[in-house]
Write an enzyme that holds these catalytic residues in place. Structure first.
Site, PDB file in Angstrom:
ATOM      1  N   THR A 110       0.845  -1.190   0.000  1.00  0.00           N
ATOM      2  CA  THR A 110       0.000   0.000   0.000  1.00  0.00           C
ATOM      3  C   THR A 110       0.884   1.245   0.000  1.00  0.00           C
ATOM      4  OG1 THR A 110      -0.176   0.231   2.416  1.00  0.00           O
ATOM      5  CG2 THR A 110      -1.740  -1.256   1.338  1.00  0.00           C
ATOM      6  N   GLY A 111       0.364   2.306  -0.593  1.00  0.00           N
ATOM      7  CA  GLY A 111       1.155   3.532  -0.670  1.00  0.00           C
ATOM      8  C   GLY A 111       2.395   3.353  -1.515  1.00  0.00           C
ATOM      9  N   ALA A 112       2.261   2.648  -2.631  1.00  0.00           N
ATOM     10  CA  ALA A 112       3.422   2.264  -3.440  1.00  0.00           C
ATOM     11  C   ALA A 112       3.751   3.241  -4.554  1.00  0.00           C
ATOM     12  CB  ALA A 112       3.189   0.875  -4.031  1.00  0.00           C
ATOM     13  N   TYR A 116      -1.586  10.991  14.700  1.00  0.00           N
ATOM     14  CA  TYR A 116      -0.569  10.226  13.964  1.00  0.00           C
ATOM     15  C   TYR A 116       0.109   9.211  14.874  1.00  0.00           C
ATOM     16  CZ  TYR A 116       3.577   9.333  11.097  1.00  0.00           C
ATOM     17  OH  TYR A 116       4.580   8.727  10.374  1.00  0.00           O
ATOM     18  N   SER A 166       4.942   6.424  -4.054  1.00  0.00           N
ATOM     19  CA  SER A 166       5.967   7.403  -3.682  1.00  0.00           C
ATOM     20  C   SER A 166       6.627   6.987  -2.377  1.00  0.00           C
ATOM     21  CB  SER A 166       5.351   8.807  -3.518  1.00  0.00           C
ATOM     22  OG  SER A 166       4.404   8.817  -2.458  1.00  0.00           O
TER      23      SER A 166
END
Length: 291
Positions: free
Chosen positions: A8-10, A168, A12
């Site tokens: 996931t989030g691939a 966060y 950047s």
């Protein structure tokens, strides 16, 4: 047979660097990203690195509906790739930051939705594929931010007194609690093992997209002190590929070495409570056995 990783989030940062590093070893990569344009760009970069194949699911991880859709797409991609639908590694890497409260379409605070809850739901949805691999691994990206924090049980989405940084930190703690609880529930009976990767301070733009003023300045200072994404990806790549990791019994890793997480992250009562809350938020009535 080539191994398969879902990341996931691939598109950047650490996620793209992780995908490229695994591609250099001939892995089949399935990435998840929100922008169709950036997914296309990342796909080209990953294929250039040497992947045996690369596909992307264009998915907004803030939407539980889209997460479920992505899981179905991924299962189909693996079946079409001819690898019997086996998923060797799931890397829960995507993350976001917002300095102000943003509510998703599901009524969930954005950071909690993207950084943690989407990965909780995606992991459970992909259990059938993970169970078909020989040494399946789940790698969730956390950070030192999980230390010296706790979950606000009476207001876990911080609706009353929102703080972007506190939100966060909560998600990074949640990722460790989830990984530990996953192992208690699944590792022995399925062979699927969960690990946590701490990439250290990395130069990414995660803190610049939904922040302003002093918060943006702080993130810029932090970025300047961080290491490049390819170095931040090293621990995730190590956990995905090193044969000694599987059955090591070690949960939390940094710089390719096991490290004790914050004691609160190993609190079983807290982990069980978070799991139950997560199931309710995802609309999961009860834990289901993997196929």
């Amino acid at each position: 047979m080539n191994k398969t990783a879902v990341i996931t989030g691939a598109t950047s940062g650490i996620g793209l660097a992780t995908a490229q590093a695994l591609a250099q070893q001939g892995w089949y990569i399935i990435g998840i990203g929100r922008s169709e344009e950036r997914c296309a760009q990342a796909k080209a970069a990953i294929e250039k690195a040497g992947a045996s194949g690369c596909e992307f699911s264009v998915t907004d991880l803030s939407s539980l509906t889209q997460v479920k859709k992505a899981a179905k797409e991924i299962m189909l991609m693996m079946a079409q790739n001819g690898d019997r639908g086996a998923l060797d590694v799931l890397i829960n890497n995507a993350g976001t930051f917002s300095n102000w409260f943003i509510q998703t379409e599901d009524g969930i605070e954005l950071q909690f939705a993207v950084n943690y809850l989407a990965h909780f739901l995606l992991t459970l949805a992909l259990l059938p594929a993970l169970s078909k691999a020989s040494e399946p691994r789940i790698i969730s990206v956390s950070s030192a931010s999980h230390r010296h924090t706790h979950l606000r049980w009476n207001d876990i989405q911080l609706r009353k007194h929102y703080s972007g940084l506190r939100a966060y930190k909560q998600t990074k703690l949640a990722n460790v609690l989830f990984s530990a609880e996953f192992n208690r529930r699944y590792a022995a009976r399925t062979g699927i093992q969960a690990f946590v990767a701490d990439p250290g301070l990395v130069r990414t733009e995660i803190g610049l997209k939904s922040s302003g003023g002093l918060a943006k300045l702080v993130w810029r200072v932090r970025m300047a002190q961080g290491r490049p994404p390819r170095e931040g990806a090293e621990t995730s790549v190590f956990l995905a590929t090193d044969p000694t990791v599987y059955n090591s019994g070690q949960l939390y890793w940094r710089n390719n070495m096991p490290l004790a997480p914050d004691p609160l992250a190993l609190n079983q009562t807290a982990a069980e409570r978070l799991w139950q809350i997560s199931e309710r938020m995802c609309g999961i009535e009860q834990e289901k056995e993997p196929d």
